[in-house]
Design a protein around this motif. Structure first.
Motif, mmCIF file in Angstrom:
data_model
loop_
_atom_site.group_PDB
_atom_site.id
_atom_site.type_symbol
_atom_site.label_atom_id
_atom_site.label_comp_id
_atom_site.label_asym_id
_atom_site.label_seq_id
_atom_site.Cartn_x
_atom_site.Cartn_y
_atom_site.Cartn_z
ATOM 1 N N TYR A 61 -12.959 4.219 12.668
ATOM 2 C CA TYR A 61 -12.387 5.545 12.918
ATOM 3 C C TYR A 61 -11.351 5.543 14.046
ATOM 4 O O TYR A 61 -10.366 6.312 13.992
ATOM 5 N N PRO A 62 -11.487 4.707 15.111
ATOM 6 C CA PRO A 62 -10.439 4.736 16.149
ATOM 7 C C PRO A 62 -9.054 4.397 15.600
ATOM 8 O O PRO A 62 -8.051 5.011 16.001
ATOM 9 N N ALA A 63 -8.990 3.440 14.673
ATOM 10 C CA ALA A 63 -7.698 3.077 14.099
ATOM 11 C C ALA A 63 -7.093 4.249 13.315
ATOM 12 O O ALA A 63 -5.879 4.486 13.369
ATOM 13 N N LEU A 64 -7.943 5.010 12.611
ATOM 14 C CA LEU A 64 -7.439 6.148 11.853
ATOM 15 C C LEU A 64 -6.918 7.240 12.773
ATOM 16 O O LEU A 64 -5.855 7.835 12.530
ATOM 17 N N PHE A 65 -7.661 7.542 13.854
ATOM 18 C CA PHE A 65 -7.202 8.561 14.790
ATOM 19 C C PHE A 65 -5.903 8.124 15.479
ATOM 20 O O PHE A 65 -5.013 8.948 15.722
ATOM 21 N N LEU A 66 -5.778 6.838 15.799
ATOM 22 C CA LEU A 66 -4.539 6.348 16.410
ATOM 23 C C LEU A 66 -3.370 6.431 15.429
ATOM 24 O O LEU A 66 -2.256 6.824 15.805
ATOM 25 N N ALA A 67 -3.614 6.040 14.185
ATOM 26 C CA ALA A 67 -2.560 6.133 13.169
ATOM 27 C C ALA A 67 -2.126 7.585 12.983
ATOM 28 O O ALA A 67 -0.929 7.890 12.840
ATOM 29 N N PHE A 68 -3.099 8.492 13.010
ATOM 30 C CA PHE A 68 -2.796 9.909 12.898
ATOM 31 C C PHE A 68 -1.939 10.363 14.080
ATOM 32 O O PHE A 68 -0.977 11.117 13.916
ATOM 33 N N ALA A 69 -2.292 9.924 15.297
ATOM 34 C CA ALA A 69 -1.525 10.307 16.481
ATOM 35 C C ALA A 69 -0.074 9.849 16.361
ATOM 36 O O ALA A 69 0.868 10.603 16.672
ATOM 37 N N LEU A 70 0.142 8.633 15.911
ATOM 38 C CA LEU A 70 1.506 8.115 15.760
ATOM 39 C C LEU A 70 2.282 8.848 14.669
ATOM 40 O O LEU A 70 3.496 9.038 14.778
ATOM 41 N N ALA A 71 1.578 9.290 13.627
ATOM 42 C CA ALA A 71 2.253 9.976 12.521
ATOM 43 C C ALA A 71 2.825 11.324 12.947
ATOM 44 O O ALA A 71 3.726 11.861 12.281
ATOM 45 N N ASN A 72 2.316 11.887 14.049
ATOM 46 C CA ASN A 72 2.858 13.159 14.544
ATOM 47 C C ASN A 72 4.255 13.005 15.124
ATOM 48 O O ASN A 72 5.056 13.940 15.082
ATOM 49 N N LEU A 73 4.543 11.843 15.699
ATOM 50 C CA LEU A 73 5.757 11.694 16.501
ATOM 51 C C LEU A 73 7.051 11.831 15.700
ATOM 52 O O LEU A 73 8.000 12.472 16.172
ATOM 53 N N PRO A 74 7.176 11.253 14.482
ATOM 54 C CA PRO A 74 8.430 11.437 13.738
ATOM 55 C C PRO A 74 8.742 12.900 13.423
ATOM 56 O O PRO A 74 9.913 13.254 13.250
ATOM 57 N N LEU A 75 7.716 13.746 13.362
ATOM 58 C CA LEU A 75 7.953 15.158 13.042
ATOM 59 C C LEU A 75 8.740 15.855 14.139
ATOM 60 O O LEU A 75 9.387 16.886 13.895
#
Length: 417
Positions: free
Chosen positions: A156-170
């Protein structure tokens, strides 16, 4: 208010907030193992997220109109990214709860902010666009648990980190969001005509004129106050009924999602079939919002929500029949789907001067999801699991009555040509 790129990015943002909310539950087994938590303590992660969400709604509303829309949305994306990363990397459970609260702040800001801006930013297409926007939330809610199933809850930590990074391009797409919105009273309705008079039309109260001429100004002030009193009372009543509609329909949404598997197993369906039927329920909510988008261009919000509440009530009554229950719950998902996004433009047109109305009903909807579990659980303790459809049908009938009342109370008056 939105360029094409900003519109697409906003839909992507709703996929992300839907996925974030859905990641907490499937991660509970690993959270319990890592931090040594009881089931109730592990569930506090989602609770902290929702508390942050309500705070984020109220904070965004407080800054709305004072700070640029781009800046507020950008801050919300950054808060959500920081909170998700903090939750993934937290060394202790209290730190993880703080991080979930921070992520919730961003979640609430994006949820309220984009719903509010979409409700006034597309003219007569606002209701359709809101349904499309919220349908992407459902896509995220389906996608989140699926990703956990693929990679395993221990990652789950990898998923939450991937989610956090996915916010930045927006953040790069926020340049396509305008900072000044048209006034709600200038928005055209579904028939293409501007709703120039969409506020309440109180019956004028005759006021006698016993005052002497030398106090005419005071008389005019008092008479004006008396005339405005019915409008203020009507506004408060309509806002209260809107809040009740949102709290109750979100309670039904959460109640079906939480108790459908238990009810289906109780009436004779297998555990696998019950789980699949619950997934179909959430899928139908997403499909329903896409389907209603073109309908919203031709029919009014009151008509759509009235049909939705009536259909939802009928399906919940059919769910009392064991063989029909899985299909009836899918129907509930289809009918309940348009209510949340379709009600916001209606509220903005019905009460354009109540600037905080949208924040109140969205915050209330979040609280409705929190309160639904304990309240429905208590009712089930008293009546038994088999009564779940009837309990929810009764609540749905109240939603229908509230919608009919709101339809009459917010009926618009158009000047003759």
């Amino acid at each position: 208010m939105f360029t094409a790129a900003a519109t697409v990015a906003s839909c992507a943002g709703f996929v992300l907030i839907g996925a974030l909310q859905a990641l907490y539950g499937p991660s509970i087994p690993s959270l319990r193992e890592e931090f040594g938590l009881s089931p109730s303590a592990a569930g506090l992660g989602l609770s902290a997220h929702f508390v942050g969400g309500v705070a984020g709604v109220l904070l965004f509303d407080r800054r709305y109109g004072r700070t640029s829309n781009r800046r507020i949305l950008g801050a919300s994306y950054l808060l959500m990214a920081a909170g998700a990363a903090g939750f993934a990397l937290a060394p202790q459970w209290p730190a993880a709860l703080v991080a979930a609260f921070v992520a919730g702040l961003g979640f609430g800001g994006i949820d309220y902010g984009l719903n509010q801006l979409f409700s006034i930013g597309f003219g007569h297409r606002s209701t359709a666009m809101l349904n499309i926007l919220n349908a992407h939330f459902g896509i995220g809610a389906i996608l989140g648990p699926a990703l956990v199933g693929v990679v395993g809850s221990e990652h789950y930590p990898a998923l939450f980190l991937a989610f956090a990074l996915a916010n930045l391009p927006l953040l790069l797409c926020l340049r396509g969001v305008r900072d000044h919105a048209p006034h709600p009273t200038d928005q055209p309705g579904p028939d293409g005509h501007a709703d120039t008079k969409v506020d309440f039309v109180p019956v004028p109260v005759p006021v006698p004129d016993p005052l002497p001429r030398f106090d005419a100004d005071a008389h005019a002030t008092n008479a004006d106050a008396v005339r405005r009193a019915p409008a203020h009372a009507a506004l408060r009543s309509v806002l209260a009924v809107f809040v009740a509609l949102y709290v109750l329909h979100v309670g039904i949404e959460a109640g079906v999602g939480g108790w459908e598997p238990t009810h289906l197993e109780t009436v004779g369906h297998g555990a696998g079939a019950a789980a699949t039927a619950t997934s179909v329920y959430w899928l139908m909510m997403t499909v329903g919002r896409f389907l209603v988008a073109p309908v919203a261009l031709r029919f009014s919000a009151p008509a759509i929500i009235t049909v939705s509440c009536a259909g939802m009530t009928a399906c919940l009554l059919l769910a009392r029949v064991p063989d029909l229950a899985p299909y009836a719950y899918a129907g509930v998902g289809l009918f309940i789907a348009p209510i949340f996004p379709t009600g916001l433009p209606w509220l903005n047109r019905a009460a354009p001067r109540a600037r905080r109305a949208g924040a109140v009903v969205i915050a209330a909807s979040m609280l409705g999801g929190v309160v639904a579990g304990p309240a429905l659980g208590r009712a089930i303790e008293w009546s038994g699991v088999r009564a779940v459809p009837l309990i929810l049908a009764a609540v749905s009938a109240v939603c229908l009555a509230a919608t009919l009342w709101l339809t009459r109370a917010t009926r618009t008056h158009r000047p003759s040509a």
